[in-house]
Motif scaffolding. Structure first.
Motif, mmCIF file in Angstrom:
data_model
loop_
_atom_site.group_PDB
_atom_site.id
_atom_site.type_symbol
_atom_site.label_atom_id
_atom_site.label_comp_id
_atom_site.label_asym_id
_atom_site.label_seq_id
_atom_site.Cartn_x
_atom_site.Cartn_y
_atom_site.Cartn_z
ATOM 1 N N GLU A 3 -115.768 76.821 -70.498
ATOM 2 C CA GLU A 3 -114.820 76.705 -71.616
ATOM 3 C C GLU A 3 -115.022 77.887 -72.550
ATOM 4 O OE1 GLU A 3 -117.560 73.695 -74.313
ATOM 5 O OE2 GLU A 3 -116.034 72.857 -73.000
ATOM 6 N N ASN A 53 -110.813 75.153 -62.616
ATOM 7 C CA ASN A 53 -110.727 75.424 -64.051
ATOM 8 C C ASN A 53 -110.880 76.919 -64.313
ATOM 9 O OD1 ASN A 53 -110.799 74.688 -66.953
ATOM 10 N ND2 ASN A 53 -112.941 75.313 -66.831
ATOM 11 N N GLN A 101 -113.348 83.003 -72.789
ATOM 12 C CA GLN A 101 -113.724 82.209 -71.625
ATOM 13 C C GLN A 101 -113.959 83.134 -70.430
ATOM 14 O OE1 GLN A 101 -111.162 78.897 -70.656
ATOM 15 N NE2 GLN A 101 -112.523 78.174 -69.034
#
Length: 213
Positions: A102, A137, A111
């Protein structure tokens, strides 16, 4: 998917030799998720063994060149794949960046760490694929930063159905050096485990969330 069966079995053998992969069907590990598991994989162990890390570096780089040509950038997924990603990028002589889980809460709140121009062709390097959530992600973060993600390569894949589904939904191509099926084949061929232990390992993979609960 794997690229080469012989490489898949050789990779599994090397990971077992240095205990990067540990098998304990009769004394299961507990993962951070709470799952009970007869297997534990920590591919960072490979970094302490130069011949093995070189083998992984060379074979990951070869897969990348065969599948995608020479990318503009290699991206490693933090933290487990940063080091192997650097080694692959060095071998291909291309820039390296890495992706945090994150954004940082301070400073520039990055990030994606490193220099990344827009519209660059990027291949993502991972060390281990379980559900694929954290890996994908990273892909999302790279796309949001303007990258063209060509695909992902990894050292080992547990082969969970949920991961297959997640990669298909995200339309991300994944190629790994080895996977759970070839690990089991290698462990049985090399007499690491008995036939009954092999069955235990097969049963776990069917539904790891409830196995041995």
């Amino acid at each position: 998917m794997i690229k080469n069966k012989d490489t898949a079995k050789k990779t599994a053998e090397l990971l077992l030799q240095i205990k990067a992969i540990k098998l304990q069907p009769n004394d299961p590990f507990t993962w951070a998720s709470g799952w009970k598991s007869p297997i534990y994989c920590d591919n960072r162990t490979t970094l302490s063994f130069p011949p093995i890390r070189n083998y992984l570096r060379e074979n990951l780089a070869q897969i990348i060149e065969e599948e995608y040509g020479k990318p503009d950038v290699i991206a490693g997924v933090a933290t487990g794949a940063i080091a192997i990603g650097v080694l692959v990028a060095q071998m291909l002589n291309v820039p390296f960046i890495y992706v945090r889980p994150e954004p940082k809460s301070h400073g520039r709140k990055n990030q994606v760490e490193g220099f990344l121009d827009k519209n660059k062709n990027v291949v993502v390097v991972e060390d281990l694929i379980s559900t694929g959530k954290s890996s994908l992600n990273a892909v999302t973060a790279l796309k949001e930063a303007g990258a063209k993600v060509l695909g992902m390569v990894a050292i080992f894949n547990y082969g969970f159905e949920v991961a297959d589904d997640n990669f298909k939904k995200a339309n991300v191509k994944l190629t790994t050096l080895s996977d759970y099926d070839h690990l089991l084949e290698q462990t049985f061929d090399s007499n690491y485990i008995s036939e009954s232990e092999l069955e235990t390992l097969k049963e776990w993979r069917k539904n790891p969330a409830i196995w041995n609960q």
